[in-house]
Design a protein around this motif. Sequence first.
Motif, PDB file in Angstrom:
ATOM      1  N   PHE A 105       0.823  -1.210   0.000  1.00 30.81           N
ATOM      2  CA  PHE A 105       0.000   0.000   0.000  1.00 30.81           C
ATOM      3  C   PHE A 105       0.863   1.269   0.000  1.00 30.81           C
ATOM      4  CE2 PHE A 105      -3.474  -2.864   1.127  1.00 30.81           C
ATOM      5  CZ  PHE A 105      -4.508  -2.317   0.389  1.00 30.81           C
ATOM      6  N   MET A 106       1.995   1.216   0.690  1.00 29.58           N
ATOM      7  CA  MET A 106       2.890   2.373   0.665  1.00 29.58           C
ATOM      8  C   MET A 106       3.391   2.625  -0.752  1.00 29.58           C
ATOM      9  SD  MET A 106       5.009   1.973   4.258  1.00 29.58           S
ATOM     10  CE  MET A 106       6.119   0.983   3.383  1.00 29.58           C
ATOM     11  N   LYS A 107       3.717   1.541  -1.443  1.00 22.60           N
ATOM     12  CA  LYS A 107       4.185   1.679  -2.825  1.00 22.60           C
ATOM     13  C   LYS A 107       3.085   2.252  -3.725  1.00 22.60           C
ATOM     14  CE  LYS A 107       7.798  -0.124  -4.545  1.00 22.60           C
ATOM     15  NZ  LYS A 107       8.790  -0.922  -5.260  1.00 22.60           N
TER      16      LYS A 107
ATOM     17  N   THR B 283       6.350   6.581   5.745  1.00 17.57           N
ATOM     18  CA  THR B 283       7.156   6.570   4.524  1.00 17.57           C
ATOM     19  C   THR B 283       7.922   5.244   4.469  1.00 17.57           C
ATOM     20  OG1 THR B 283       9.080   7.501   5.615  1.00 17.57           O
ATOM     21  CG2 THR B 283       7.485   9.061   4.696  1.00 17.57           C
ATOM     22  N   VAL B 284       8.398   4.901   3.259  1.00 19.02           N
ATOM     23  CA  VAL B 284       9.171   3.659   3.120  1.00 19.02           C
ATOM     24  C   VAL B 284      10.384   3.695   4.051  1.00 19.02           C
ATOM     25  CG1 VAL B 284      10.551   2.254   1.534  1.00 19.02           C
ATOM     26  CG2 VAL B 284       8.381   3.215   0.771  1.00 19.02           C
ATOM     27  N   LYS B 285      11.015   4.870   4.165  1.00 18.25           N
ATOM     28  CA  LYS B 285      12.188   4.977   5.030  1.00 18.25           C
ATOM     29  C   LYS B 285      11.801   4.679   6.490  1.00 18.25           C
ATOM     30  CE  LYS B 285      15.700   8.352   6.446  1.00 18.25           C
ATOM     31  NZ  LYS B 285      15.114   9.100   7.582  1.00 18.25           N
ATOM     32  N   GLN B 286      10.705   5.287   6.951  1.00 19.14           N
ATOM     33  CA  GLN B 286      10.262   5.031   8.330  1.00 19.14           C
ATOM     34  C   GLN B 286       9.948   3.556   8.516  1.00 19.14           C
ATOM     35  OE1 GLN B 286       6.958   7.703   8.504  1.00 19.14           O
ATOM     36  NE2 GLN B 286       8.181   9.452   9.162  1.00 19.14           N
ATOM     37  N   TYR B 287       9.279   2.984   7.507  1.00 18.02           N
ATOM     38  CA  TYR B 287       8.871   1.584   7.585  1.00 18.02           C
ATOM     39  C   TYR B 287      10.090   0.672   7.691  1.00 18.02           C
ATOM     40  CZ  TYR B 287       6.811  -2.849   6.078  1.00 18.02           C
ATOM     41  OH  TYR B 287       6.422  -4.151   6.002  1.00 18.02           O
TER      42      TYR B 287
ATOM     43  N   GLU C  28       9.626  -3.664  19.737  1.00 22.54           N
ATOM     44  CA  GLU C  28       9.096  -3.737  18.388  1.00 22.54           C
ATOM     45  C   GLU C  28       8.300  -2.470  18.113  1.00 22.54           C
ATOM     46  OE1 GLU C  28       8.040  -7.882  17.643  1.00 22.54           O
ATOM     47  OE2 GLU C  28       6.495  -7.123  16.282  1.00 22.54           O
ATOM     48  N   ILE C  29       8.338  -2.018  16.866  1.00 22.88           N
ATOM     49  CA  ILE C  29       7.526  -0.877  16.456  1.00 22.88           C
ATOM     50  C   ILE C  29       6.615  -1.367  15.347  1.00 22.88           C
ATOM     51  CG2 ILE C  29       7.539   1.436  15.463  1.00 22.88           C
ATOM     52  CD1 ILE C  29      10.576   1.487  16.523  1.00 22.88           C
ATOM     53  N   ASN C  30       5.339  -1.494  15.629  1.00 25.65           N
ATOM     54  CA  ASN C  30       4.410  -1.928  14.596  1.00 25.65           C
ATOM     55  C   ASN C  30       3.908  -0.705  13.838  1.00 25.65           C
ATOM     56  OD1 ASN C  30       4.520  -4.705  15.272  1.00 25.65           O
ATOM     57  ND2 ASN C  30       3.247  -4.270  17.069  1.00 25.65           N
ATOM     58  N   PRO C  31       4.037  -0.730  12.514  1.00 22.61           N
ATOM     59  CA  PRO C  31       3.795   0.487  11.735  1.00 22.61           C
ATOM     60  C   PRO C  31       2.334   0.703  11.406  1.00 22.61           C
ATOM     61  CG  PRO C  31       4.554  -1.244  10.291  1.00 22.61           C
ATOM     62  CD  PRO C  31       4.503  -1.835  11.667  1.00 22.61           C
ATOM     63  N   ARG C  32       1.445   0.264  12.266  1.00 20.16           N
ATOM     64  CA  ARG C  32       0.009   0.401  12.000  1.00 20.16           C
ATOM     65  C   ARG C  32      -0.724   0.369  13.337  1.00 20.16           C
ATOM     66  NH1 ARG C  32      -0.919  -4.104  14.763  1.00 20.16           N
ATOM     67  NH2 ARG C  32       0.715  -5.594  14.376  1.00 20.16           N
ATOM     68  N   ILE C  33      -2.031   0.646  13.264  1.00 17.40           N
ATOM     69  CA  ILE C  33      -2.870   0.676  14.460  1.00 17.40           C
ATOM     70  C   ILE C  33      -3.009  -0.744  15.023  1.00 17.40           C
ATOM     71  CG2 ILE C  33      -5.261   1.070  15.196  1.00 17.40           C
ATOM     72  CD1 ILE C  33      -5.415   3.270  13.063  1.00 17.40           C
ATOM     73  N   PRO C  34      -2.938  -0.921  16.345  1.00 15.37           N
ATOM     74  CA  PRO C  34      -3.093  -2.270  16.909  1.00 15.37           C
ATOM     75  C   PRO C  34      -4.563  -2.680  17.029  1.00 15.37           C
ATOM     76  CG  PRO C  34      -2.706  -0.712  18.669  1.00 15.37           C
ATOM     77  CD  PRO C  34      -2.630   0.078  17.386  1.00 15.37           C
TER      78      PRO C  34
END
Lengths: 86, 452, 349
Positions: free
Chosen positions: C101-103, C119-123, C282-288
């Motif tokens: 989806f980021m792409k 962003t892809v970098k953050q991800y 861990e850093i999950n890049p979305r809402i839990p």
Amino acid sequence: MKIKKNVAISDSGFIFNPDTGESFSANPIGMEMLEMLRDGMDYEEIRKNILDKYKSEKDTVEKDYNDFITMLKQYNLIENDGQKDD
Amino acid sequence: MEKLRYERPLIRKLESDMPNKFGSRTEFLPKTHIDGIAVKDLINDYGSPLFVISEKNIRETYQSAKKAFTTRYPKIQFAWSYKTNYLSAVCNVFHQEGSWAEVVSGFEYDKALANGVSGKKIIFNGPDKTEDDLRKAITNDSLIHIDHLDELYTIIELADEMKQKPRVAIRVNMDTGVYPIWDRFGFNYENGQAWDALNKIMRSGKLELVGLHTHIGTFMLTAQAYGTAAYKLADLAIGIRNRYNHKIKYIDMGGGFASSNTLKGAYLPGTDTNPTFDDYAEAITSALINSDFEPGNLPLLILETGRALIDDAGYLLGSVISNKRLSDGRRNTIVDVGVNLLFTSFWYDHKITPAREFTHYVEDTVLYGPLCMNIDVIRENVSLPLMNKGDQFVIHSVGAYNLTQWMQFITLRPKVVMIGSDGKPYLIRESESIESITAYEKMPEHLKSFKL
Amino acid sequence: MTDKKTIKIAVTALNAIDSPGPGVSVIRGLREAESFDVQIIGLSYESLEPGIYMHDLVDKTYQIPYPSSGTSALFERLRYIHEKEKLDMIIPNFDAELFSFMKLAPELDKLGIKTFLPTVKQYEEREKFNLPAFGEKYGFNVPESKAIHNIADLYSIGSTFDYPLVVKGKFYDAGIAYNIDQAKSYFNKISAKWGLPIIIQEFVHGTEFNVTGLGDGEGNTISAVPIRKQYITDKGKAWGGISISDKEMLDLTDQFISSTKWRGGFELELMKNKEGKFFILEINPRIPAWVYLAVGAGQNIPEALVKLAMGMNPKPFSDYAVGKMFIRYSWDMIVDLEEFQQISTYGEL
């Protein structure tokens, strides 16, 4: 060779076996074969109908038919009344 | 009435599962034409299986790689990696585009010379250069990339004997944060081997140190590792300048860029995740530009990338031999393309598409090659439309390594066709015949006859 | 009273099962939004995702291809759905699909479909195997981690890691291994499902805490709610949790957002060791999936996320109710076979 009576076949290609709760999907030719089997046709009739309608050969249809029957047996959709393959 | 197109009957159990890596891939969009020529016609004219190379694709890919680097760095030179694909027609497309030659054996060296590459524009890499190879390379003033100390001593001796000053570089291996470290080739950066070799070269006075070379790995999925490597080579180059007041002319970053293929075990397809030329170029050039080189005096940057330049230009066309079922009910399909032709199927889940339209019904199948050998598996699990005997398909991105690592095993190798930029097909390699194999055999007199 | 605008939002991860996707919780937040009304289009991968059949929450569902099919197949499907539904926004909620989806975000934006993703970098920076570099760059305590591609590497990592250690998948799944045999077993199990690499992580003893929040992409914290999980299932999922007030965790979250300029929703998995030091596990890049607790505590993160995406400038939340709890429960819906048949054969319901 008969499809189990209570197996539900819908026009959309969705097949439901109420005995086991399993569901299946078939492509259009698969559906046609299922309908013909349900109507009690034997292999000769089925092959003739398929070859009348589709561009194919006897050997191909025979091989595919046998394979299809194998899958129906594996999925328990064929009446199991001790009858031998006809 | 016109009869309808037949498709084999299919019944499939509906299973519910949460997404996992075996989720069905929609690979049934057909590839009917390559550069405007029908796959059907290609197979008709040249047989099945058949390798097809797109000249247009090579040139376009080369130009996009070149652009990625030249827009970021003033001096760029590509050198075509012969081992990736040394069909002469392919090499010459790259040479026409301006690539030098990068070879790793005497055989490849001779091939580059025979293709018309000037000795000065051949980079000679690899651990096995014989004394004869080295003599030839020194005579032709080629760029010799030294792999180990034994080779270094031999070159010093030859320089003495031949009264010539060979142009050399050393290959350096290093920790770039990516594992495994390719430390079997060249001299290690971290433990001082590289400096030891450089000191020997500089103190001998007999060799001209022109460059530094590294090649950090293969199918690298992180561009940043190249940044680390470039930084370490720049550090060595600046050290040489400070210690010996000697400026090296080039930094050769080797190859190893990933193509669009999907590695086995990867979850997302390679086309989505693998770094682009821009990613690699950004990492390498920014490391060099931000190092201590004087801005107006940056060394030439040489790139030996092979796979990423040629993989997508290659297709392998084939035909279905038969459909069967395994004892557990799984479908398997036998095709006329085996691992003898598609060596890379050991590494990748190659994309495979039919050569004509099918319905959207697909079946999971194991794809076996034609060899009577258990290892001959092209894809362990692929969703394909309901192809029957004789149906044709296209395997994508096979241009790298297959045409050099293919095997004459059990059967003969097929034709290779290049579709020219003019849209016409050219046969660039004939299929093998039994004579091409037996011509090299010798029969002792006493084995010539027998009775059965 | 003014008429509220209706926004049409597609939401993924409708698998509200024992290891739940966040979709249904996100939708509940959206349904309770004060600043707009919503129409919800569900996006599902499988026919048994419960959300498909929750017609009071989801107006219509479409099946979409797996991420492993590649972005072009996904884009084609989304374009088809957009033609029928005229979507305003998509909220993807699965780790494994986020990259796709980021792409596609720029392409979707051209169609008029908003997203609000990292962003892809953050991800990539926060990926499990990049965590040590992430910690060093931004100044966070993180456990030692290493990505391995080969089961044989388990033997050579002994010099860096002591047992027990944590074996993690690229996207999901983890296990604590007390010896090499257990580590090998987890390696095989997890890599078979989620591919390579496998991440080996130092085991940090302590108490686990979680924070969910929302960054505006400029470095500002729009929302942050810390919780402690009270009951964890054998799948490692929270079955109960409670919002807590911990200044240090809120500061750490602010620091995370401001230093990375985090864009979108996220979840921080934290471990507080005996010395009271917080480690980011861990850093999950979305809402839990437990985001509805944040909604219940006064910070409607899904609503604020939509406002960010739609340019409605949400005001940062300044407060939340401490001591609010969530207790998850399972609920058996009765579904007619026709509905299952419909989604299975036509991919729409």
